[in-house]
Design a protein around this motif. Structure first.
Motif, mmCIF file in Angstrom:
data_model
loop_
_atom_site.group_PDB
_atom_site.id
_atom_site.type_symbol
_atom_site.label_atom_id
_atom_site.label_comp_id
_atom_site.label_asym_id
_atom_site.label_seq_id
_atom_site.Cartn_x
_atom_site.Cartn_y
_atom_site.Cartn_z
ATOM 1 N N ALA A 51 45.309 24.686 43.120
ATOM 2 C CA ALA A 51 45.572 26.095 43.423
ATOM 3 C C ALA A 51 46.110 26.180 44.848
ATOM 4 N N TYR A 52 46.985 27.147 45.086
ATOM 5 C CA TYR A 52 47.688 27.239 46.369
ATOM 6 C C TYR A 52 47.402 28.576 47.037
ATOM 7 N N ARG A 53 47.201 28.505 48.364
ATOM 8 C CA ARG A 53 46.868 29.678 49.156
ATOM 9 C C ARG A 53 48.151 30.345 49.641
ATOM 10 N N VAL A 54 48.349 31.599 49.284
ATOM 11 C CA VAL A 54 49.525 32.357 49.689
ATOM 12 C C VAL A 54 49.060 33.463 50.628
ATOM 13 N N ALA A 55 49.472 33.393 51.903
ATOM 14 C CA ALA A 55 49.046 34.366 52.914
ATOM 15 C C ALA A 55 49.931 35.603 52.826
ATOM 16 N N THR A 56 49.317 36.766 52.653
ATOM 17 C CA THR A 56 50.081 38.013 52.485
ATOM 18 C C THR A 56 49.641 39.050 53.501
ATOM 19 N N MET A 57 50.474 40.070 53.669
ATOM 20 C CA MET A 57 50.127 41.186 54.529
ATOM 21 C C MET A 57 50.886 42.417 54.041
ATOM 22 N N PRO A 58 50.340 43.594 54.233
ATOM 23 C CA PRO A 58 50.985 44.819 53.760
ATOM 24 C C PRO A 58 52.402 44.961 54.334
ATOM 25 N N GLY A 59 53.314 45.439 53.497
ATOM 26 C CA GLY A 59 54.687 45.664 53.935
ATOM 27 C C GLY A 59 55.556 44.433 53.964
ATOM 28 N N ARG A 60 55.048 43.280 53.508
ATOM 29 C CA ARG A 60 55.823 42.042 53.496
ATOM 30 C C ARG A 60 55.923 41.508 52.068
ATOM 31 N N VAL A 61 57.135 41.143 51.668
ATOM 32 C CA VAL A 61 57.375 40.599 50.331
ATOM 33 C C VAL A 61 57.199 39.087 50.352
ATOM 34 N N VAL A 62 56.666 38.549 49.267
ATOM 35 C CA VAL A 62 56.497 37.104 49.115
ATOM 36 C C VAL A 62 57.376 36.637 47.958
ATOM 37 N N MET A 63 58.127 35.562 48.189
ATOM 38 C CA MET A 63 58.960 34.969 47.147
ATOM 39 C C MET A 63 58.384 33.618 46.752
ATOM 40 N N ILE A 64 58.017 33.459 45.466
ATOM 41 C CA ILE A 64 57.593 32.170 44.931
ATOM 42 C C ILE A 64 58.818 31.573 44.249
ATOM 43 N N GLN A 65 59.337 30.491 44.809
ATOM 44 C CA GLN A 65 60.619 29.947 44.359
ATOM 45 C C GLN A 65 60.416 28.677 43.548
ATOM 46 N N PHE A 66 61.046 28.639 42.371
ATOM 47 C CA PHE A 66 60.950 27.483 41.487
ATOM 48 C C PHE A 66 62.185 26.602 41.630
ATOM 49 N N GLU A 67 62.168 25.441 40.964
ATOM 50 C CA GLU A 67 63.330 24.567 40.979
ATOM 51 C C GLU A 67 64.409 25.126 40.045
ATOM 52 N N PRO A 68 65.667 24.723 40.225
ATOM 53 C CA PRO A 68 66.749 25.231 39.375
ATOM 54 C C PRO A 68 66.464 25.000 37.899
ATOM 55 N N GLY A 69 66.709 26.019 37.091
ATOM 56 C CA GLY A 69 66.482 25.919 35.655
ATOM 57 C C GLY A 69 65.092 26.296 35.212
#
Length: 305
Positions: A51-69
């Motif tokens: 499992a991976y920790r994703v740090a977030t804060m209000p007003g900020r967008v998070v992009m989870i990017q996958f490999e091509p395809g």
């Protein structure tokens, strides 16, 4: 969960716990590292058991990017607190935006290749806010290495079993006939070098030979290249198809007669070793020591020889 602007639907496969992972599981979370100079662009090595920790804060967008395809499946997303988050997907991954002051929860994404388990937490000193999270994929690297090995073994097998030696250069003699520089005693058939020339010798190549499939005109000089024609059965002429390999014009055919022209100058070339049937090119390549092979079915990545 918002579907505004979605290019593919994102549904809920399960309702997960509304709070972040607790107790000892917190210490099992992997904190992504910075990919480069910007600490907000983060990377992690993918594992299906991590499992991976994703740090977030209000007003900020998070992009989870996958490999091509890689893309999220229909109904391939589950989030613990759907009211606290706006989630949308595109061809590159998932976009997350918190809609509450305390949005900590977890998120599961199921793609056509993998399952991702993410813990969405508030930003802290241990981890700056995540703006983009990318992954390194050991499984993809292993498949790429296996495909490269397969291709090398396939090329080696073709080259080991070929019956024809790649054509070597022939030097044009003073009488216009080609002479072979090949090693004496070789058991492999030599390239055809039986060419005669008549006309303006200023247009003559410095070497000329064919391998039964291609004809090679080497011009190891600083002169401008002339135009090469082949003589058709009805006596007319047609320009040849060719490509360049260094200082050599590789003509995509073998002909009984070639005509070389440059301005008003003309040189006729007669192939005294011409065979209309040619021979089978086992390697399917014009480059010595190489072979053209088919790509494995289902291969996602292009792998060069």
């Amino acid at each position: 969960m918002s579907r505004t602007g979605l290019r593919s639907p994102l549904g809920v496969v399960a309702i997960m716990a509304a709070c972040a992972l607790a107790g000892g599981r917190v210490h099992a979370l992997e904190i992504p590292r910075s990919c480069g100079a910007d600490p907000h662009i983060q990377c992690a090595t993918y594992s299906p058991d991590q499992a991976y920790r994703v740090a977030t804060m209000p007003g900020r967008v998070v992009m989870i990017q996958f490999e091509p395809g890689e893309h999220i499946l229909k109904d391939g997303g589950g989030i613990g607190d759907a009211r606290a988050w706006h989630v949308s997907v595109n061809d590159s991954g998932a976009l997350l935006k918190p809609g509450a002051l305390q949005p900590e929860t977890n998120l599961v994404l199921v793609t056509n290749r993998r399952t991702y388990s993410l813990s969405l937490v508030d930003v802290s000193r241990a981890q700056p806010a995540t703006w983009i999270l990318r992954f390194d994929y050991p499984d993809t690297k292993a498949k790429t290495a296996a495909e490269q090995l397969r291709r090398r073994e396939a090329v080696s097998a073709v080259l080991a079993g070929q019956q024809d030696t790649p054509a070597g250069p022939a030097r044009t003699g003073a009488t216009g006939a080609a002479v072979s520089p090949g090693a004496p005693g070789s058991s492999a058939p030599a390239a055809n070098m039986q060419y005669m020339m008549r006309g303006d010798r200023a247009l003559a190549p410095t070497a000329l030979w064919d391998d039964g499939r291609f004809t090679y005109f080497r011009y190891a000089t600083a002169r401008d290249l002339p135009t090469i024609f082949t003589k058709l059965p009805d006596g007319s002429e047609a320009t040849v198809n060719f490509h360049m390999e260094g200082d050599t014009v590789v003509v995509h055919e073998v002909s009984k007669t070639f005509i070389i022209r440059y301005g008003q100058a003309v040189l006729g070339i007669r192939n005294d070793g011409y065979s209309p049937d040619g021979h089978y090119n086992r390697t399917a390549s014009s480059l010595p020591g190489t072979a053209r092979i088919e790509r494995a079915h289902g291969s996602r990545d292009r792998v060069d020889d």
